[in-house]
Design an enzyme around this catalytic site. Structure first.
Site, short mmCIF file in Angstrom:
data_model
loop_
_atom_site.label_atom_id
_atom_site.label_comp_id
_atom_site.label_asym_id
_atom_site.label_seq_id
_atom_site.Cartn_x
_atom_site.Cartn_y
_atom_site.Cartn_z
N ARG A 188 -28.49 7.19 -38.55
CA ARG A 188 -28.50 5.74 -38.85
C ARG A 188 -29.85 5.09 -38.54
O ARG A 188 -29.90 3.93 -38.09
CB ARG A 188 -27.42 5.00 -38.05
CG ARG A 188 -26.02 5.28 -38.46
CD ARG A 188 -25.06 4.29 -37.77
NE ARG A 188 -23.70 4.74 -37.89
CZ ARG A 188 -22.93 4.51 -38.96
NH1 ARG A 188 -23.38 3.80 -39.96
NH2 ARG A 188 -21.70 4.99 -38.99
N ARG A 234 -29.12 -1.94 -38.50
CA ARG A 234 -29.11 -3.29 -37.94
C ARG A 234 -30.00 -3.53 -36.74
O ARG A 234 -30.33 -4.67 -36.44
CB ARG A 234 -27.67 -3.66 -37.56
CG ARG A 234 -26.92 -4.36 -38.68
CD ARG A 234 -25.66 -5.00 -38.14
NE ARG A 234 -24.63 -3.99 -37.91
CZ ARG A 234 -23.53 -4.19 -37.18
NH1 ARG A 234 -23.36 -5.37 -36.58
NH2 ARG A 234 -22.64 -3.24 -37.02
N ARG A 256 -30.27 -7.54 -45.30
CA ARG A 256 -28.82 -7.69 -45.31
C ARG A 256 -28.39 -9.16 -45.33
O ARG A 256 -27.23 -9.47 -45.65
CB ARG A 256 -28.20 -6.98 -44.10
CG ARG A 256 -28.04 -5.51 -44.28
CD ARG A 256 -26.87 -5.14 -45.22
NE ARG A 256 -25.61 -5.14 -44.48
CZ ARG A 256 -24.72 -6.11 -44.51
NH1 ARG A 256 -24.92 -7.18 -45.24
NH2 ARG A 256 -23.61 -6.03 -43.82
N ASP A 314 -23.56 5.27 -47.58
CA ASP A 314 -22.42 5.35 -46.67
C ASP A 314 -21.55 6.51 -47.10
O ASP A 314 -21.43 6.80 -48.30
CB ASP A 314 -21.61 4.04 -46.72
CG ASP A 314 -20.54 4.03 -45.65
OD1 ASP A 314 -20.84 3.58 -44.53
OD2 ASP A 314 -19.41 4.50 -45.91
N TYR A 326 -10.18 8.81 -43.91
CA TYR A 326 -10.34 7.43 -44.37
C TYR A 326 -9.40 7.14 -45.53
O TYR A 326 -8.76 6.08 -45.58
CB TYR A 326 -11.79 7.18 -44.81
CG TYR A 326 -12.73 6.90 -43.66
CD1 TYR A 326 -12.70 5.68 -42.98
CD2 TYR A 326 -13.67 7.85 -43.25
CE1 TYR A 326 -13.57 5.42 -41.93
CE2 TYR A 326 -14.55 7.60 -42.19
CZ TYR A 326 -14.49 6.38 -41.54
OH TYR A 326 -15.34 6.13 -40.50
#
Lengths: 339, 339
Positions: free
Chosen positions: A25, A29, A38, A74, A147
């Site tokens: 990652r 963020r 974003r 993702d 998921y």
């Protein structure tokens, strides 16, 4: 072109001048440059816009001179075209989870060129703009199945475990479809420019070793054996008690979380793999003396293993102080060049 | 009196006629008798009312003829008198989490006789009403510290890890205070009638082996060495990579989650402990054929270990079908009596 081949050399078993480093990652963020983008687009829009996906992929390379780029995307992106309604709220939520044989029936393997062209375009764009190898990635079949079946975050994974135990035929059919999709998706990333692919088995660790062996491992093996023309890194969290099976995998690298020392992992794996890891991401919130001590420990534990790619033991956390990331990357480079 | 001493005999290394069985969280929401009582009182009220705590403790014994009772309470009960404002909403929330040296300073070790008399009265009441041994319990020092510092559920445990790394003196002082409290609390349970105590280290598994060794293990060791007149079972989830340390503990039993086969656990632990476990609680949602197969596997994996107490690998889940719990208990008894 790939002027910096360090990570490829390690994966090919060659001697290298220092340990390569990248971060799971690494585009995200914790970087203000990322947050700025974003503000303008949603997470899924960002994944689906090649120019923006390329831009955020390059951000950490510029900031920290990392030894590999990893495609910004993702793991859930390829399940949408399989027939699953996916939203990020911001956590992923699936409006029509897969719960029974009919739900499994309705799924179809993806056609990446037709249905996910934006990913492949992002791969080509990034490739044109970097001097380090590009890592592609996908969720491992079981993790994607989790998921799809749970439909949202889960604490006990009752839905997938119940499907597995009560309806193994439907479970296996689901795994076949997800494995075929994942194969096509990763092979397309490779064909468009990724020289390494990482397979993320985030949820494998919820299972007993006997369930992992029966229900998960055969599909990882199949996927790894089918993929061509790239180095493969398999990363399963909380999986050290599965190493008896995992050590049979035909892949170059294995990601290791912070729950085991790298030398102990190598022992359990007959030193068969290049190991990638394994700093606890939470350590980046400590002072730099602690960070340096932890890096020293990891480097020393990795001393006699087949090969080492420095990384975190899991994805970098959203509020990680950027100055500590820079410190860590520089320190790893400096420290391993000394040796 | 204790007419059924099976579990004590196993913990004392004696030969037994069959494997004893009890379940973590055996008194709980999956039972309609329990839900009926919870309609009338809150969770904390239930913990604090000896007659009701006794009543729910006895419910699963009546329903399934288990080989041990476990005091109905919560691991967070003793942190309130230490100076922490605790609420269940229903998840535990702490209004004044412990974040710095001043917060640690303000905490005081509990005086169980003065501050938690309702727990000791419940122990005495239960003891008067059962024919099986009574298990007392507490959270392990690190797990209680996690709750006190994080203040609520946590995904990454950043607060406790940051305190540990940035302010080790405050962290160690906190651990000393929690260890002393836990010692007093468990010893009082023993003095009032518990012949076994289980120490739950639910969150130990978030750490690297090196952090576990430095920051957690010494306090578990201290607690175990101080306690007198009871058999001790230590249960740390996701802890197989800590077994190098854990195997030095001076306790009779070790709880094992479903992430490792019991024979493999025994190998790593030099077969030093009676092992307790390790059915995945999710398996109780499957059909009875699957449940029987899983029990057969566990019994066979436990064949050559020092001693076996059958249990789940973690607490029973709230929606578990009661008929499957009954089936499991009966099947374990029948199957191990055959052997």
């Amino acid at each position: 072109m790939e002027n910096n081949r360090l990570i490829l050399d390690v994966l090919e078993g060659k001697d290298v001048e220092r340990t390569p480093v990248w971060l799971m990652r690494q585009a995200g963020r914790y970087m203000s440059e990322y947050r700025k983008i974003r503000e303008k687009v949603s997470f899924l829009e960002l994944c689906k816009t090649p120019e923006l996906a390329c831009e955020v992929t390059l951000q950490p390379l510029k900031a920290f001179k990392l030894d590999a780029a990893i495609l910004f995307s993702d793991i859930l992106v390829p399940i949408e075209p399989m027939g699953v309604d996916l939203e990020f709220t911001p956590a992923p939520v699936i409006a029509n989870p897969v719960r029974n044989p009919q739900d499994v029936q309705r799924l179809k393997p993806v056609d990446p060129e037709e249905e996910l062209p934006f990913v492949l375009e992002a791969v080509r764009l990034i490739k044109d703009n970097i001097e380090v190898p590009l890592i592609g990635f996908a969720g491992a079949p079981f993790t994607l199945a989790c998921y799809m079946v749970e439909g949202s975050g889960s604490k006990n994974f009752l839905e997938i475990k119940t499907l597995m135990h009560k309806n193994p035929d439907a479970f296996f059919e689901l795994m076949e479809k997800v494995t075929e999709s994942t194969y096509r998706y990763l092979q397309a990333q490779i064909n468009n420019g990724c020289s390494i692919v990482q397979v993320f088995d985030t949820w494998a660790g919820i299972l007993s070793p006997s369930d992992y062996k029966t229900f998960v491992y055969p599909f990882v093996e199949k996927l790894v054996n089918k993929l061509e023309n790239a180095h493969i890194i398999y990363f399963a969290k909380d999986s050290t008690t599965f190493y008896k099976d995992i050590k049979k995998l035909n892949c170059a690298g294995l990601g290791v979380d912070w729950k085991i020392a790298l030398n102990d992992a190598a022992d359990l794996l007959d030193n068969k793999f290049v190991l990638q890891g394994n700093l606890d991401p939470a350590v980046l919130f400590a002072d730099q003396k602690t960070i340096a001590d932890e890096i020293d420990r990891i480097i020393s534990e990795a001393k006699d293993i087949k090969g080492h790619i420095f990384n975190l033991g899991h994805g970098i956390l959203p509020k990680t102080p950027v100055e500590n990331v820079k410190f860590m990357v520089d320190y790893v480079k400096e420290k391993t060049a000394d040796a």
